[in-house]
Design a protein around this motif. Structure first.
Motif, PDB file in Angstrom:
ATOM      1  N   TRP A  50       0.570   3.792  -2.851  1.00  0.00           N
ATOM      2  CA  TRP A  50       0.147   5.240  -2.760  1.00  0.00           C
ATOM      3  C   TRP A  50       1.393   6.394  -3.303  1.00  0.00           C
ATOM      4  CZ3 TRP A  50       2.681   9.460  -0.395  1.00  0.00           C
ATOM      5  CH2 TRP A  50       1.750  10.397  -0.196  1.00  0.00           C
ATOM      6  N   TRP A  51       2.456   5.960  -3.051  1.00  0.00           N
ATOM      7  CA  TRP A  51       3.654   6.766  -3.369  1.00  0.00           C
ATOM      8  C   TRP A  51       3.769   6.923  -4.954  1.00  0.00           C
ATOM      9  CZ3 TRP A  51       8.480   6.464  -6.150  1.00  0.00           C
ATOM     10  CH2 TRP A  51       9.195   7.429  -5.902  1.00  0.00           C
TER      11      TRP A  51
ATOM     12  N   LYS B 100       2.207   5.642   3.280  1.00  0.00           N
ATOM     13  CA  LYS B 100       0.882   5.805   3.489  1.00  0.00           C
ATOM     14  C   LYS B 100       0.623   5.269   4.891  1.00  0.00           C
ATOM     15  CE  LYS B 100      -3.805   4.126   1.905  1.00  0.00           C
ATOM     16  NZ  LYS B 100      -4.546   3.231   1.084  1.00  0.00           N
TER      17      LYS B 100
ATOM     18  N   ASP C  22       0.850  -1.242  -0.132  1.00  0.00           N
ATOM     19  CA  ASP C  22       0.009   0.131  -0.120  1.00  0.00           C
ATOM     20  C   ASP C  22       0.767   1.194   0.075  1.00  0.00           C
ATOM     21  OD1 ASP C  22      -2.424  -1.385  -0.113  1.00  0.00           O
ATOM     22  OD2 ASP C  22      -2.705  -1.124   2.054  1.00  0.00           O
ATOM     23  N   ASP C  23       2.047   1.282   0.748  1.00  0.00           N
ATOM     24  CA  ASP C  23       3.033   2.285   0.812  1.00  0.00           C
ATOM     25  C   ASP C  23       3.409   2.595  -0.691  1.00  0.00           C
ATOM     26  OD1 ASP C  23       2.860   2.718   3.313  1.00  0.00           O
ATOM     27  OD2 ASP C  23       4.565   1.374   3.927  1.00  0.00           O
TER      28      ASP C  23
END
Length: 393
Positions: free
Chosen positions: A240-241, A300, A236-237
């Motif tokens: 998102w990035w 995130k 998820d990080d």
């Protein structure tokens, strides 16, 4: 599978992001965080100042003379300052994704403005714009609108909403060409704190055309650099990035050979295969970072460095304001008095040992700014409360 504790993540953040120990120059500081957020021009300068001994003149030299940092639209439709060698990856992956979305929007807005054949119009106007820049040199948006009346047409965005706004087709076309890597932001025509760039073909600015990488290769390169500087990170990080799909991120993680680890709470995450050893905590460090700094905005999942302070630091749209850091945690924010003095405002009292060091950083930043006052539009709730009558403790 090894577990990476929150303490180690904070140690990695301090060491990898040139906050516990400075880098030599603006380009090195940029590489330390992959790329610099450039939505607000001042943040590029302030992010470099927090990580290097560079002066404002040094940063301008990197941007406009060496051109070792190049500003373009990419991930999440955000302006970033990229090291020049990362441009092909950005153009071919995240930039191309944004360009496709913005091109469809341009066609819809051209139709709204009365253009009969938006696609043919877009080709004609792109050719006209490139010919104009070839003849006249770098040119700001206002001049483009004057010289190319077709691009001066305006449309209404978000009609009927509280944030309804008028925009020109010139601006919309520049966004598309920016994300495609056709044009870039040259010299700023309104000072270091205001975004009013003169637009210039990328090849003219960096000395040669930049060939985008294939999408898969571009994403892999971006993810590889992100893992080396921000890892461990969750899927998820990275999604998102990058502003990308899960499928693209999973493919890139596989291409990089990312190594699976667990975070302290058991969440699956990833490290770069060349960076799997445990990282020790550096000596105590403090930093004052600008709004939208890459470290503040890099993940995130922000609990390991933000704790319970999210509502004080981030606005409703998820934008992080200017922050004060102590040993890998956000412990407050900062602002300036009308005379330019930097004031640090804690969220919940000062951690032991932090107050004096952060006040020293505030004095250093005050001197670096030399009386200039930076008023970011991305002020945190903490700083808005302080400006309304609160006081640092």
């Amino acid at each position: 599978m090894r577990t990476v504790s929150d303490a180690e993540r904070r140690a990695r953040l301090g060491r990898r992001h040139a906050l516990a120990a400075p880098e030599a120059d603006a380009e090195s500081a940029t590489r330390a965080v992959v790329c610099l957020h450039g939505t607000e021009p001042a943040s590029v300068y302030l992010s470099v100042a927090a990580r290097t001994p560079s002066s404002m003149t040094d940063v301008e030299h990197a941007l406009y003379e060496d051109r070792s940092i190049v500003r373009n639209l990419a991930m999440r439709r955000t302006v970033f300052g990229f090291p020049r060698d990362l441009l092909p990856a950005a153009y071919g992956s995240a930039g191309a994704r944004v360009a496709g979305i913005q091109y469809r929007r341009l066609l819809a807005e051209a139709a709204q403005a009365g253009v009969a054949d938006p696609e043919a119009w877009a080709v004609t106007q792109t050719d006209a714009l490139l010919a104009l820049l070839a003849e006249r040199g770098p040119m700001p948006l206002a001049a483009v609108r004057r010289e190319l009346p077709e691009l001066g047409r305006t449309v209404t965005r978000s009609a009927g909403k509280s944030y309804e706004a008028q925009t020109s087709l010139a601006r919309a076309l520049l966004v598309v060409l920016d994300a495609r890597g056709v044009l870039t932001r040259g010299r700023n025509t309104a000072g270091w704190k205001t975004s009013r760039p003169a637009w210039v073909p990328v090849g003219d600015w960096v000395g040669a055309p930049v060939e985008p990488l294939a999408e898969q290769e571009g994403y892999a390169e971006l993810v590889s650099r992100w893992l080396l500087r921000f890892g461990p990170g969750t899927e998820d990080d990275v999604v998102w990035w990058l502003g990308a799909t899960k499928a693209a991120v999973r493919r890139a993680l596989a291409d990089v050979g990312a190594v699976a680890v667990a975070l302290e709470d058991g969440t699956p995450a990833w490290l770069h295969p060349d960076d799997t050893d445990e990282v020790d905590a550096p000596e105590a460090w403090a930093a004052l970072l600008p709004s939208l700094d890459p470290t503040t905005m890099g993940w995130k999942g922000r609990g390991f460095y933000l704790g319970e302070h999210a509502e004080h630091i981030f606005d409703r749209n998820g934008n992080g304001g200017p922050t004060a850091w102590w040993n890998g945690r956000i412990v407050g924010g900062w602002t300036q008095d009308d005379d330019g003095r930097v004031v640090v405002v804690p969220v919940d009292g000062w951690p032991r040992g932090a107050k004096r060091v952060l006040e020293d950083r505030a004095e250093e930043l005050t001197a670096w700014l030399g009386g200039d006052v930076v008023r970011s539009i991305y002020q945190s709730p903490l700083i808005r409360s302080y400006a309304a009558g609160g006081s640092p403790t």
